[in-house]
Design a protein around this motif. Structure first.
Motif, PDB file in Angstrom:
ATOM      1  N   LEU A 247       0.832  -1.209   0.000  1.00 13.19           N
ATOM      2  CA  LEU A 247       0.000   0.000   0.000  1.00 13.19           C
ATOM      3  C   LEU A 247       0.863   1.254   0.000  1.00 13.19           C
ATOM      4  CD1 LEU A 247      -2.878  -0.904   2.489  1.00 13.19           C
ATOM      5  CD2 LEU A 247      -3.038  -0.642   0.017  1.00 13.19           C
ATOM      6  N   LEU A 248       1.978   1.206   0.720  1.00 14.54           N
ATOM      7  CA  LEU A 248       2.886   2.346   0.728  1.00 14.54           C
ATOM      8  C   LEU A 248       3.725   2.389  -0.532  1.00 14.54           C
ATOM      9  CD1 LEU A 248       2.050   2.536   3.747  1.00 14.54           C
ATOM     10  CD2 LEU A 248       4.414   3.215   4.208  1.00 14.54           C
ATOM     11  N   ALA A 249       4.178   1.233  -0.980  1.00 15.81           N
ATOM     12  CA  ALA A 249       5.056   1.185  -2.153  1.00 15.81           C
ATOM     13  C   ALA A 249       4.349   1.683  -3.406  1.00 15.81           C
ATOM     14  CB  ALA A 249       5.553  -0.247  -2.366  1.00 15.81           C
ATOM     15  N   GLU A 250       3.012   1.575  -3.458  1.00 18.28           N
ATOM     16  CA  GLU A 250       2.269   1.963  -4.649  1.00 18.28           C
ATOM     17  C   GLU A 250       2.078   3.468  -4.772  1.00 18.28           C
ATOM     18  OE1 GLU A 250      -1.216  -0.298  -3.985  1.00 18.28           O
ATOM     19  OE2 GLU A 250      -0.450  -2.116  -4.937  1.00 18.28           O
ATOM     20  N   GLY A 257      10.465   5.148   2.504  1.00 20.28           N
ATOM     21  CA  GLY A 257       9.583   4.145   3.091  1.00 20.28           C
ATOM     22  C   GLY A 257       9.798   3.949   4.576  1.00 20.28           C
ATOM     23  N   ALA A 258      11.047   3.990   5.026  1.00 21.20           N
ATOM     24  CA  ALA A 258      11.338   3.767   6.442  1.00 21.20           C
ATOM     25  C   ALA A 258      10.664   4.830   7.305  1.00 21.20           C
ATOM     26  CB  ALA A 258      12.848   3.777   6.664  1.00 21.20           C
ATOM     27  N   LEU A 259      10.736   6.091   6.878  1.00 22.59           N
ATOM     28  CA  LEU A 259      10.129   7.176   7.648  1.00 22.59           C
ATOM     29  C   LEU A 259       8.617   7.004   7.730  1.00 22.59           C
ATOM     30  CD1 LEU A 259      10.127   9.905   9.089  1.00 22.59           C
ATOM     31  CD2 LEU A 259      10.146  11.003   6.831  1.00 22.59           C
ATOM     32  N   TYR A 260       7.987   6.702   6.607  1.00 26.49           N
ATOM     33  CA  TYR A 260       6.533   6.601   6.598  1.00 26.49           C
ATOM     34  C   TYR A 260       6.057   5.405   7.415  1.00 26.49           C
ATOM     35  CZ  TYR A 260       6.539  10.276   3.116  1.00 26.49           C
ATOM     36  OH  TYR A 260       6.699  11.487   2.480  1.00 26.49           O
ATOM     37  N   PRO A 291       5.715  14.533   5.760  1.00 29.77           N
ATOM     38  CA  PRO A 291       5.279  13.130   5.675  1.00 29.77           C
ATOM     39  C   PRO A 291       3.834  12.920   6.107  1.00 29.77           C
ATOM     40  CG  PRO A 291       6.947  13.429   7.391  1.00 29.77           C
ATOM     41  CD  PRO A 291       6.927  14.672   6.585  1.00 29.77           C
ATOM     42  N   LEU A 292       3.363  13.662   7.109  1.00 24.60           N
ATOM     43  CA  LEU A 292       1.970  13.508   7.521  1.00 24.60           C
ATOM     44  C   LEU A 292       1.018  14.012   6.440  1.00 24.60           C
ATOM     45  CD1 LEU A 292       2.223  14.542  11.286  1.00 24.60           C
ATOM     46  CD2 LEU A 292       1.541  12.299  10.411  1.00 24.60           C
TER      47      LEU A 292
END
Length: 489
Positions: A247-250, A257-260, A291-292
């Motif tokens: 879901l994040l990678a898309e 990615g690590a931060l999110y 990021p938020l």
């Protein structure tokens, strides 16, 4: 009138909006935007519309601009069956062909996965803007109903915003949301409310999670729920095992990615304020604004304002599967990858599941029920439903309100229609009612709200004591259990 296919579940509102857009007989080509996270059924909807109305559907791929032009040319060749193949040299040529499709009648034209095309051809939105110039003859003589569809929510959300090229050009802006808890229960065929809510807390209302992803594997009853979680979600052999990470990678805007993942883990741990998230992540609070915002634009996080404190904001994970992953799966990821520890990890995670997943999820559904399904049972139509915090100066503490229902202010003090407490696993009794009475008195004393008609609500997934039931019969409190959350409007 476009008839909705018999095999399409729910989506009456979405189908009606698409049908109204597509069947518009007025001259002039029109533009629509359809968005929504992956696996909500957008493509199924749009393909069905094209099939019913004899339209053209093209699903883009991750490809270079030259290959994408060749692919849409081949699709147009199959659709038109011309003497010579369609071989467009550039996107303006493609757009002119699409406009010519609507010369004789309204024709739906769908470009699915539009962000793939815009990524390799950044000027494409501007080209569409030019093709749809108000007085351009090709547009005025066409009744093409062009729909751009995409799952990258952060990209699609900006397509019509601010000074974007297509701002003001679209006459349809449709978001396909996940099914709500009631529709999801019907879709999964779950008639027992407690089981339906447990399943919803894990996988939410994404249709594809029941169909393609787990091949209609549904827990038979409450006794099968634990085994279902282990085999359908926690097993490395299940497509659902990696879904939360995908879901994040898309989302193209989620580059770090690590931060999110850390931000989502912080929220799943109960750190819903900006300061708590920053402390968990190890960043300064002001460094988390971007990021938020990105997570919010992607539809993965929602920002909720405190009902009683305008300067306080909480962040909550919007996708149940993401919350489940970060609270239950991520801490044991290495063990789960081995494929033989799912049952033991799930057994060990029961307390965490009840506190970090079920409690917050139940509170959220209670707020949604109050906002969307309570009607005017509280004396007026709710204008806002949120959680909130109330200061108790005498006891030098703050009181948390799970459900605060506010009416329309109309220039005066906003009417506080109701306040409620939600407990997933607790049988609620007189102590909970006394707490709500105390909070109502604190809010009355503040003078900020009209509390003359404030109702007191107790939501419980485990039931209520007999003495509380007696008071409910006298009208002093309203008791809302699982049956009512799933059946009563």
């Amino acid at each position: 009138m476009l008839l909705k296919p018999a095999d399409m579940f729910d989506r009456d509102r979405e189908w009606a909006q698409l049908a109204d857009f597509v069947e518009d007989e007025r001259p002039g080509a029109t533009l629509g935007v359809v968005s929504g996270r992956r696996r909500q059924g957008k493509s199924f909807l749009l393909e069905a519309v094209c099939q019913q109305a004899g339209g053209f559907y093209f699903s883009a791929q991750e490809a270079t601009e030259a290959e994408s032009l060749a692919l849409i040319g081949a699709a147009l060749t199959r659709y038109l069956n011309p003497v010579a193949p369609v071989e467009p040299r550039d996107w303006p040529a493609v757009l002119d062909i699409l406009l010519r499709l609507g010369r004789e009648r309204p024709v739906p034209v769908v470009i699915d996965e539009f962000p793939y095309l815009a990524r390799t051809s950044p000027a494409l939105p501007s080209m569409i803007q030019a093709a749809y110039a108000p007085r351009r003859a090709e547009r005025m003589e066409s009744r093409t109903r062009l729909m751009l569809c995409g799952s990258a929510m952060s990209f699609m959300g900006k397509l019509l915003s601010g000074d974007a090229p297509l701002r003001g050009r679209a006459s349809l802006d449709l978001t396909v949301h996940t099914l709500d808890h009631r529709a999801a229960a019907r879709f999964w065929g779950l008639g027992e409310p407690r089981l339906a809510l447990l399943v919803h807390a894990v996988v939410g209302g994404t249709p594809a999670y029941r169909t393609e992803m787990i091949r209609y594997d549904v827990p038979h009853d409450l006794s099968d729920f634990d085994a279902w979680v282990a085999r359908a979600i926690l097993s490395p052999g299940s497509p659902m095992f990696l879904e939360a990470r995908y879901l994040l990678a898309e989302e193209p805007d989620l580059r770090d990615g690590a931060l999110y993942h850390s931000v989502l883990a912080a929220i799943a741990e109960g750190n819903t304020g900006r300061g708590g998230i920053a402390g968990h992540v190890g960043r300064k609070s002001n460094e988390l604004a971007h990021p938020l915002t990105v997570l919010e634009d992607a539809g993965l996080v929602v920002r909720e304002q405190d009902a009683f404190r305008g300067n306080r904001t909480d962040f909550r994970i919007n996708e149940p599967l993401l919350a489940f992953y970060h609270a239950i799966m991520r801490p044991y990821w290495s063990q789960l990858l081995r494929g033989n520890a799912a049952d033991r990890i799930w057994e060990r995670s029961q307390g965490r599941f009840a506190g970090s997943i079920m409690g917050p999820h139940f509170e959220r559904l209670c707020r949604e029920w109050a906002l969307y399904h309570s009607g005017d049972r509280f004396g007026d139509w709710p204008a806002q439903v949120a959680s909130g915090t109330v200061n108790d100066p005498a006891n030098k503490t703050t009181c948390q309100v799970d459900v605060a229902v506010l009416g329309y202010a109309d220039g005066a003090r906003p009417p506080l229609l109701a306040i409620g407490e939600a407990k997933w696993n607790d049988v609620m009794g007189l102590g909970h009612l006394e707490r709500l009475r105390r909070i109502r008195e604190l809010l009355r004393s503040s003078g900020k709200y009209d509390t003359s008609g404030t109702r007191l609500l107790c939501f419980s997934g485990a039931g209520f004591t007999a003495d509380l039931g007696e008071l409910a019969g006298n009208g002093e409190v309203e008791l809302i259990g699982l049956d009512e959350l799933y059946t009563t409007d």
